[in-house]
Every structure is written in C-alpha cells, then in structure tokens.
Design a protein around this motif. Structure first.
Motif, PDB file in Angstrom:
ATOM      1  N   LEU A  94      -2.344   1.150  -0.428  1.00  0.00           N
ATOM      2  CA  LEU A  94      -3.757   1.518  -0.520  1.00  0.00           C
ATOM      3  C   LEU A  94      -4.422   0.848  -1.723  1.00  0.00           C
ATOM      4  CD1 LEU A  94      -3.569   5.301   0.399  1.00  0.00           C
ATOM      5  CD2 LEU A  94      -4.856   3.557   1.643  1.00  0.00           C
ATOM      6  N   SER A  95      -3.751   0.851  -2.853  1.00  0.00           N
ATOM      7  CA  SER A  95      -4.368   0.278  -4.049  1.00  0.00           C
ATOM      8  C   SER A  95      -4.398  -1.250  -4.022  1.00  0.00           C
ATOM      9  CB  SER A  95      -3.631   0.750  -5.307  1.00  0.00           C
ATOM     10  OG  SER A  95      -2.297   0.286  -5.311  1.00  0.00           O
ATOM     11  N   LEU A  96      -3.416  -1.865  -3.376  1.00  0.00           N
ATOM     12  CA  LEU A  96      -3.351  -3.326  -3.363  1.00  0.00           C
ATOM     13  C   LEU A  96      -4.079  -3.960  -2.190  1.00  0.00           C
ATOM     14  CD1 LEU A  96       0.366  -3.940  -4.443  1.00  0.00           C
ATOM     15  CD2 LEU A  96      -1.699  -4.069  -5.853  1.00  0.00           C
ATOM     16  N   THR A  97      -4.166  -3.227  -1.066  1.00  0.00           N
ATOM     17  CA  THR A  97      -4.799  -3.808   0.123  1.00  0.00           C
ATOM     18  C   THR A  97      -5.934  -2.964   0.677  1.00  0.00           C
ATOM     19  OG1 THR A  97      -3.308  -2.738   1.722  1.00  0.00           O
ATOM     20  CG2 THR A  97      -2.556  -4.800   0.728  1.00  0.00           C
ATOM     21  N   GLY A  98      -6.014  -1.710   0.276  1.00  0.00           N
ATOM     22  CA  GLY A  98      -7.052  -0.823   0.801  1.00  0.00           C
ATOM     23  C   GLY A  98      -6.657  -0.150   2.100  1.00  0.00           C
ATOM     24  N   THR A  99      -5.455  -0.404   2.601  1.00  0.00           N
ATOM     25  CA  THR A  99      -4.991   0.230   3.841  1.00  0.00           C
ATOM     26  C   THR A  99      -3.593   0.793   3.626  1.00  0.00           C
ATOM     27  OG1 THR A  99      -4.078  -1.858   4.659  1.00  0.00           O
ATOM     28  CG2 THR A  99      -6.348  -1.324   5.293  1.00  0.00           C
ATOM     29  N   ALA A 100      -3.268   1.847   4.357  1.00  0.00           N
ATOM     30  CA  ALA A 100      -1.941   2.463   4.257  1.00  0.00           C
ATOM     31  C   ALA A 100      -1.067   1.977   5.398  1.00  0.00           C
ATOM     32  CB  ALA A 100      -2.053   3.984   4.294  1.00  0.00           C
ATOM     33  N   ALA A 101       0.139   1.610   5.072  1.00  0.00           N
ATOM     34  CA  ALA A 101       1.078   1.141   6.094  1.00  0.00           C
ATOM     35  C   ALA A 101       1.910   2.313   6.613  1.00  0.00           C
ATOM     36  CB  ALA A 101       1.967   0.032   5.507  1.00  0.00           C
ATOM     37  N   MET A 102       3.057   2.018   7.172  1.00  0.00           N
ATOM     38  CA  MET A 102       3.889   3.041   7.805  1.00  0.00           C
ATOM     39  C   MET A 102       4.413   4.079   6.816  1.00  0.00           C
ATOM     40  SD  MET A 102       3.983   2.559  11.021  1.00  0.00           S
ATOM     41  CE  MET A 102       5.442   3.503  11.474  1.00  0.00           C
ATOM     42  N   GLY A 103       4.431   3.735   5.530  1.00  0.00           N
ATOM     43  CA  GLY A 103       4.951   4.678   4.547  1.00  0.00           C
ATOM     44  C   GLY A 103       4.256   6.021   4.582  1.00  0.00           C
ATOM     45  N   ALA A 104       2.948   6.014   4.811  1.00  0.00           N
ATOM     46  CA  ALA A 104       2.205   7.274   4.837  1.00  0.00           C
ATOM     47  C   ALA A 104       2.626   8.139   6.016  1.00  0.00           C
ATOM     48  CB  ALA A 104       0.700   6.986   4.904  1.00  0.00           C
ATOM     49  N   LEU A 105       3.017   7.523   7.123  1.00  0.00           N
ATOM     50  CA  LEU A 105       3.416   8.278   8.313  1.00  0.00           C
ATOM     51  C   LEU A 105       4.758   8.981   8.117  1.00  0.00           C
ATOM     52  CD1 LEU A 105       2.396   5.732  11.113  1.00  0.00           C
ATOM     53  CD2 LEU A 105       1.101   7.681  10.213  1.00  0.00           C
ATOM     54  N   VAL A 106       5.515   8.529   7.133  1.00  0.00           N
ATOM     55  CA  VAL A 106       6.783   9.182   6.812  1.00  0.00           C
ATOM     56  C   VAL A 106       6.596  10.179   5.677  1.00  0.00           C
ATOM     57  CG1 VAL A 106       9.142   8.844   5.990  1.00  0.00           C
ATOM     58  CG2 VAL A 106       8.127   7.199   7.594  1.00  0.00           C
ATOM     59  N   ALA A 107       5.926   9.747   4.599  1.00  0.00           N
ATOM     60  CA  ALA A 107       5.844  10.555   3.385  1.00  0.00           C
ATOM     61  C   ALA A 107       5.037  11.832   3.586  1.00  0.00           C
ATOM     62  CB  ALA A 107       5.240   9.721   2.259  1.00  0.00           C
ATOM     63  N   ILE A 108       3.894  11.740   4.248  1.00  0.00           N
ATOM     64  CA  ILE A 108       3.035  12.923   4.375  1.00  0.00           C
ATOM     65  C   ILE A 108       3.678  14.002   5.240  1.00  0.00           C
ATOM     66  CG2 ILE A 108       0.825  13.750   5.268  1.00  0.00           C
ATOM     67  CD1 ILE A 108      -0.442  11.190   4.305  1.00  0.00           C
ATOM     68  N   PRO A 109       4.188  13.689   6.446  1.00  0.00           N
ATOM     69  CA  PRO A 109       4.852  14.749   7.225  1.00  0.00           C
ATOM     70  C   PRO A 109       6.052  15.361   6.518  1.00  0.00           C
ATOM     71  CG  PRO A 109       4.333  12.879   8.630  1.00  0.00           C
ATOM     72  CD  PRO A 109       4.095  12.434   7.220  1.00  0.00           C
ATOM     73  N   VAL A 110       6.854  14.545   5.824  1.00  0.00           N
ATOM     74  CA  VAL A 110       8.018  15.081   5.120  1.00  0.00           C
ATOM     75  C   VAL A 110       7.565  16.022   4.005  1.00  0.00           C
ATOM     76  CG1 VAL A 110       9.927  14.484   3.582  1.00  0.00           C
ATOM     77  CG2 VAL A 110       9.556  13.171   5.675  1.00  0.00           C
ATOM     78  N   ALA A 111       6.525  15.630   3.264  1.00  0.00           N
ATOM     79  CA  ALA A 111       6.029  16.463   2.170  1.00  0.00           C
ATOM     80  C   ALA A 111       5.462  17.777   2.695  1.00  0.00           C
ATOM     81  CB  ALA A 111       4.967  15.704   1.372  1.00  0.00           C
ATOM     82  N   LEU A 112       4.656  17.710   3.756  1.00  0.00           N
ATOM     83  CA  LEU A 112       4.075  18.927   4.324  1.00  0.00           C
ATOM     84  C   LEU A 112       5.157  19.835   4.913  1.00  0.00           C
ATOM     85  CD1 LEU A 112       0.854  17.500   6.024  1.00  0.00           C
ATOM     86  CD2 LEU A 112       1.041  18.692   3.834  1.00  0.00           C
ATOM     87  N   ALA A 113       6.165  19.226   5.532  1.00  0.00           N
ATOM     88  CA  ALA A 113       7.270  20.031   6.066  1.00  0.00           C
ATOM     89  C   ALA A 113       8.030  20.713   4.937  1.00  0.00           C
ATOM     90  CB  ALA A 113       8.212  19.149   6.888  1.00  0.00           C
ATOM     91  N   SER A 114       8.181  20.009   3.826  1.00  0.00           N
ATOM     92  CA  SER A 114       8.840  20.608   2.669  1.00  0.00           C
ATOM     93  C   SER A 114       8.066  21.812   2.160  1.00  0.00           C
ATOM     94  CB  SER A 114       8.986  19.562   1.554  1.00  0.00           C
ATOM     95  OG  SER A 114       9.479  20.144   0.368  1.00  0.00           O
ATOM     96  N   ALA A 115       6.736  21.679   2.090  1.00  0.00           N
ATOM     97  CA  ALA A 115       5.907  22.808   1.651  1.00  0.00           C
ATOM     98  C   ALA A 115       6.012  23.969   2.633  1.00  0.00           C
ATOM     99  CB  ALA A 115       4.454  22.355   1.503  1.00  0.00           C
ATOM    100  N   ALA A 116       5.991  23.655   3.931  1.00  0.00           N
ATOM    101  CA  ALA A 116       6.060  24.711   4.945  1.00  0.00           C
ATOM    102  C   ALA A 116       7.372  25.494   4.853  1.00  0.00           C
ATOM    103  CB  ALA A 116       5.912  24.098   6.336  1.00  0.00           C
ATOM    104  N   LEU A 117       8.435  24.817   4.443  1.00  0.00           N
ATOM    105  CA  LEU A 117       9.730  25.483   4.329  1.00  0.00           C
ATOM    106  C   LEU A 117       9.863  26.266   3.025  1.00  0.00           C
ATOM    107  CD1 LEU A 117      12.121  22.674   5.664  1.00  0.00           C
ATOM    108  CD2 LEU A 117      11.551  24.832   6.798  1.00  0.00           C
TER     109      LEU A 117
END
Length: 284
Positions: A248-271
């Motif tokens: 995001l900071s280098l190109t202004g767009t998010a690659a596949m990393g966001a599709l992994v990191a955000i669900p894992v983080a939210l699932a961690s919070a839910a648990l």
C-alpha cells in the motif's frame, strides 16, 4: 436487584456506569455507554501519566534511528526491491510493530487496574466484563494512534520518508496495520486476564513478539533469510500483514497479503475475545 437503599455505594462507581431511573432504583447503563465511559476513563489516565506518555512518544524516534541505521545496508543485498530506500521499506513494518503493542498496553492497564482494586470494584457493579476489556483495548489503540502520528511526522520531516504510494497509500497502510494489530492484540488482553502481575505479562509478550517480528519480512526480504527461517516466515501471518502494508505504501494497492492477514487477525480476535471475557469474569 440493586435498590435505592444501596445507592450510597454508587459513590465508588465510575461516573455514568449506573443511572437512577426514579422508580426501581439504580440500573446499569447500556453496554455502549459503559464502553464509552470506561474508555474515556482509561484514555484520561493514560494522558495524565506524563512519564508513560513521554516514553511512548520517544520510542518511535528510537525505533527509526536504531532499525534504520542497523539494517540500512540491506538495500544492497540480493532480493531487496530495486529503487526502494530502506526507510520506505522499513516504516510499514514499524506501523505493524507499533500497532501490535496496543494489546500489550491494554493488558498492562488491566493488570494495573487489578492491582489497584479497580477491577474488584467494577465486578460489584452491573457492568458487562466485555465493556471493561473493549474500553481498555480502545484506550490502547488511542495510544498507538498517537505514536503512529509521531512516527509518521518524524519519518517525513527528519528521515525523508516519501513512499511511491503517496499519502493515500501510507494512510491506508496505517489503517491496515491498526486493524491487524488491534485484532491480534486481543491475545495479550486474554493473557492479561489469566496472569496476576505485569512482569509475567511482559515476559510472555516478549517471547511471543520476538519471533513474530524477526521471523518475518519486517527487516529483510524473506528471500534473504536462511532457508529454514524463510519457511517459518512464510507461515507467519505478520509477514502477510507487513507485505500488504508495504504494498500500500509503495504502490498504493494491496496485494494478496491483505487477504491472508486480515482474516487471520479477525479470526484471532473472534477466538480470544470470549476467552478474555471469561477470564476476567473469573478474576477476584
């Protein structure tokens, strides 16, 4: 049910956590009101602690200076993105590192409240335990936002931080880091509900934080790590969060990393949120 005859005990409550309805006596404020009142209390105590606030504001400068100087030679290593300065590569990782500390700060606040007897007092009131935890997490998030503002200001004004993604990409990277850091920070909040002293919490947090940050792409590209450590980094959710913030900071767009990191983080919070609420309910 708390009656009018018990009303004098309300002198010990945080203002607004109970309300007098004129007929049935004292009743609990709504959950949203509890969270708002307890968050305001936690933020106020944070701002009034000048030593803690000063240390929290100085730390971003130390991180920028230390990490920026120690690892700056990595730009010449194979696998490092061509044409990218190390400060531009490093800062998104510092966004996430700083955001992860929101949960640790919230946990420390809970331990301090338990030591001061505040949690015991709140347990005698009709306050949902989750309100206490959410309030502390939001107060920790507020502190992290202040630190990130200072981090960005220093990076722009002192270290010449000018990522290719522009201000929009940088702010999106900060927002992403806050979401991931706040969500994963509930692990530390749940831990704080199970320990009885700050030293234990700090020790365990250090054991957790160290591999999360150094077995990742925070300071060195994964391709530049030893093969075994690279495999560990490829399984580390923090790696994907850092890569997404960096994109995001280098190109202004998010690659596949966001599709992994955000669900894992939210699932961690839910648990961990239910675990934290249950743990706090058993304290005292």
């Amino acid at each position: 049910m708390t009656t009018c005859a018990q009303a004098p005990a309300a002198r010990d409550r945080p203002p607004g956590t109970l309300a007098f309805d004129g007929t049935s006596g004292w009743r609990a404020a709504g959950t949203a009101a509890q969270m708002r009142i307890l968050t305001a209390r936690s933020v106020k105590s944070l701002l009034l602690d000048r030593r803690l606030l000063l240390v929290g504001l100085i730390e971003p400068l130390l991180m920028l200076t230390a990490f920026g100087q120690v690892f700056s030679g990595i730009v010449h290593a194979p696998g490092f993105p061509a044409g990218v300065r190390y400060i531009d590569y490093l800062l998104p990782a510092l966004f996430l590192m700083t955001s992860l500390q929101s949960g640790l700060q919230a946990g420390m606040g809970l331990v301090d409240d338990a030591r001061a007897g505040m949690l015991a007092r709140l347990r005698t009131m009709p306050v949902w335990p989750g309100s206490i935890l959410v309030a502390r997490s939001l107060a920790g998030l507020t502190r992290v936002v202040l630190r990130l503002v200072l981090l960005l200001t220093l990076a722009y004004c002192v270290f010449g931080y000018r990522p290719a993604g522009g201000l929009g990409g940088t702010l999106a990277a900060v927002a992403l880091a806050l979401v991931i850091g706040w969500s994963l920070g509930w692990v530390f909040i749940a831990l704080a509900c199970r320990v009885d002293n700050a030293e234990t919490l700090h020790a365990v947090a250090g054991v957790v934080m160290f591999p999360l940050m150094f077995a990742s792409s925070a300071f060195v590209p994964v391709d530049g790590l030893p093969s075994w450590l690279g495999r560990v980094a490829s399984l580390n959710p923090i790696t994907y969060g850092i890569d997404a913030a960096r994109d995001l900071s280098l190109t202004g767009t998010a690659a596949m990393g966001a599709l992994v990191a955000i669900p894992v983080a939210l699932a961690s919070a839910a648990l961990t949120v239910p675990i934290a609420v249950k743990g706090l309910g058993r304290q005292g």
